[in-house]
Design a protein around this motif. Structure first.
Motif, short mmCIF file in Angstrom:
data_model
loop_
_atom_site.label_atom_id
_atom_site.label_comp_id
_atom_site.label_asym_id
_atom_site.label_seq_id
_atom_site.Cartn_x
_atom_site.Cartn_y
_atom_site.Cartn_z
N ARG B 29 0.84 -1.21 0.00
CA ARG B 29 0.00 0.00 0.00
C ARG B 29 0.87 1.26 0.00
N CYS B 30 1.94 1.22 0.80
CA CYS B 30 2.85 2.38 0.83
C CYS B 30 3.54 2.53 -0.53
N ALA B 31 3.88 1.39 -1.16
CA ALA B 31 4.56 1.43 -2.47
C ALA B 31 3.65 2.09 -3.50
N ARG B 32 2.37 1.78 -3.43
CA ARG B 32 1.44 2.38 -4.39
C ARG B 32 1.45 3.90 -4.25
N PHE B 33 1.37 4.39 -3.00
CA PHE B 33 1.35 5.84 -2.80
C PHE B 33 2.68 6.45 -3.28
N THR B 51 11.26 5.33 4.96
CA THR B 51 10.05 5.34 5.81
C THR B 51 10.08 4.21 6.82
N PHE B 52 10.32 2.99 6.34
CA PHE B 52 10.26 1.85 7.26
C PHE B 52 11.43 1.88 8.26
N TRP B 71 0.03 6.58 11.49
CA TRP B 71 1.35 7.02 11.97
C TRP B 71 2.41 6.75 10.90
N LEU B 72 2.34 5.56 10.28
CA LEU B 72 3.30 5.19 9.24
C LEU B 72 3.13 6.09 8.01
N TYR B 73 1.88 6.37 7.67
CA TYR B 73 1.61 7.20 6.50
C TYR B 73 2.14 8.62 6.66
N ARG B 74 2.07 9.11 7.90
CA ARG B 74 2.59 10.45 8.15
C ARG B 74 4.09 10.48 7.83
N ILE B 75 4.79 9.44 8.22
CA ILE B 75 6.23 9.36 7.93
C ILE B 75 6.43 9.23 6.42
N LEU B 76 5.62 8.40 5.77
CA LEU B 76 5.76 8.18 4.32
C LEU B 76 5.53 9.47 3.54
N VAL B 77 4.48 10.20 3.89
CA VAL B 77 4.18 11.45 3.18
C VAL B 77 5.37 12.40 3.31
#
Lengths: 202, 179
Positions: B29-33, B51-52, B71-77
């Motif tokens: 999912r993170c890869a798609r974004f 990110t990870f 929380w993870l998405y905030r780091i990814l963005v």
């Protein structure tokens, strides 16, 4: 779909973009290889919790007096180390800036005081690489008489990028520190500031 | 306790392998974004690695009351923003070349065929702020409140960005249709 922004073309783009992407099967293993090379993460505050846990302690009056004198000394030391950093959004455009000039603290961690004057904000917090840009992690406290917000943050020596998140009448706003150098443009229009801990910002 | 929170507890108790479960659960999912946001797989993989790794280092500060995914998405963005900024010069060159390609006569009446490539090309045309808002809203299907917490931008600003992104996409469609 009831969203007024969506029509068949936009919806098609969104649907295509939602499709799973092909991922290199080795990518997760590369992440885990990098993770295994890291030190194991620790629960936040684990060390402090140990100190803060109540435990019985018996001391002779002489030792108690000596310890009390020592604690007063430590309190004074922390008082000396605390230094203001930050500025205010002055209606005249003049920016008040108190330079960053702290003496060293243990293990090159220093307490930085972030200050912002924002009289109309309902809440203000500081976000940065030190708290994973979490707007809930480091809320600032308003002074009782004015619109000055501040918070003390222990930071390791080095360069840190940060910004303030204000919640007010216009919703949530992300603003740079008017009293600090700006970080290089991130290409997304969100201004960030830079603080150099252990040296002067440039 | 959620499955994510239980895995986080295991990692913090010293079981590094439990982190692999979290990475497995969220990598795709993170890869798609990251791919949709950054427009190419090399940059996306750099963003995902960072990110990870950052999430792992900061795991002790994760609060169970927050959803791990948010929380993870905030780091990814933020990692995607950092990589976009670091490579802004190269991106500018890329966008310029892309613009030349897009201005070249495109006689395809529809997008039939290479859909993924076409969609990525259309997304790349959007201003990064608009692209980020569009992806979070319509691809990750987040609420505006969740988007606000991730990006630090206000709900009204985000609604405006999504609207402008949709307008740009519609204009792009009209250009193709009129060709």
């Amino acid at each position: 779909m009831t969203d007024p922004e969506m029509d068949s073309y936009v919806e098609w783009i969104a649907r295509e973009a939602r499709r799973p992407v092909a991922v290199d099967p080795m990518a997760v293993q590369r992440v885990m290889a990098a993770v295994r090379a890291e030190a194991k993460p620790r629960r936040r505050g684990a060390t402090w919790r140990w100190f803060l846990e109540p435990r019985p302690l018996s001391l002779s009056p002489a030792v108690g007096t000596a310890l009390a004198a020592g604690l007063v000394g430590i309190g004074a030391f922390f008082g000396i180390l605390r230094t203001d950093r930050g500025g205010q959004l002055d209606p005249t455009g003049r920016i008040e800036f108190v330079a960053d000039s702290q003496p060293p603290f243990s293990d090159s961690v220093r307490t930085i005081t972030f200050v912002l004057v924002a009289p109309h904000a309902a809440t203000v917090s500081v976000v940065g690489d030190f708290n994973n840009w979490d707007a809930k992690a480091t809320p600032m406290t308003r002074t009782p008489t004015g619109g000055r917000w501040s918070v003390n943050v222990p930071l390791r020596a080095g360069r840190h990028v940060y910004a303030f998140v204000l919640n007010g009448a216009n919703g949530i706003q992300w603003v740079a520190d008017p009293a600090a150098p700006l970080a290089p443009e991130d290409g997304l229009g969100a201004p960030n500031s830079v603080v150099l801990v252990g040296g002067s910002a440039s | 306790m959620s499955e994510d929170a239980a895995d986080v507890q295991r990692v913090l108790s010293g079981d590094v392998d439990a982190y692999a479960k979290l990475v497995d659960r969220y990598y795709d999912r993170c890869a798609r974004f990251a791919i949709r946001m950054l427009g190419n797989r090399d940059d996306a993989e750099d963003a995902l690695q960072a990110t990870f790794l950052r999430a792992y280092r900061a795991l002790g500060r994760y609060q169970e009351r927050d959803r791990f995914s948010a929380w993870l998405y905030r780091i990814l963005v933020n990692q995607c923003r950092s990589i976009a900024a670091r490579r802004s010069h190269r991106d500018r060159v890329f966008v310029r070349e892309e613009a030349l390609l897009l201005n070249a006569p495109d006689k395809r009446p529809t997008w039939t065929g290479e859909d993924e490539e076409f969609v990525q090309r259309v997304l790349n045309e959007l201003d990064p702020l608009l692209r980020e808002a569009f992806l979070l809203k319509y691809v990750e299907e987040l609420s505006y409140e969740e988007m606000s917490a991730l990006t630090g931008a206000g709900v009204s600003a985000l609604k405006m960005r999504v609207k402008r992104a949709c307008d740009r996409l519609r204009e792009r469609w009209e250009r193709i249709r009129d060709d």
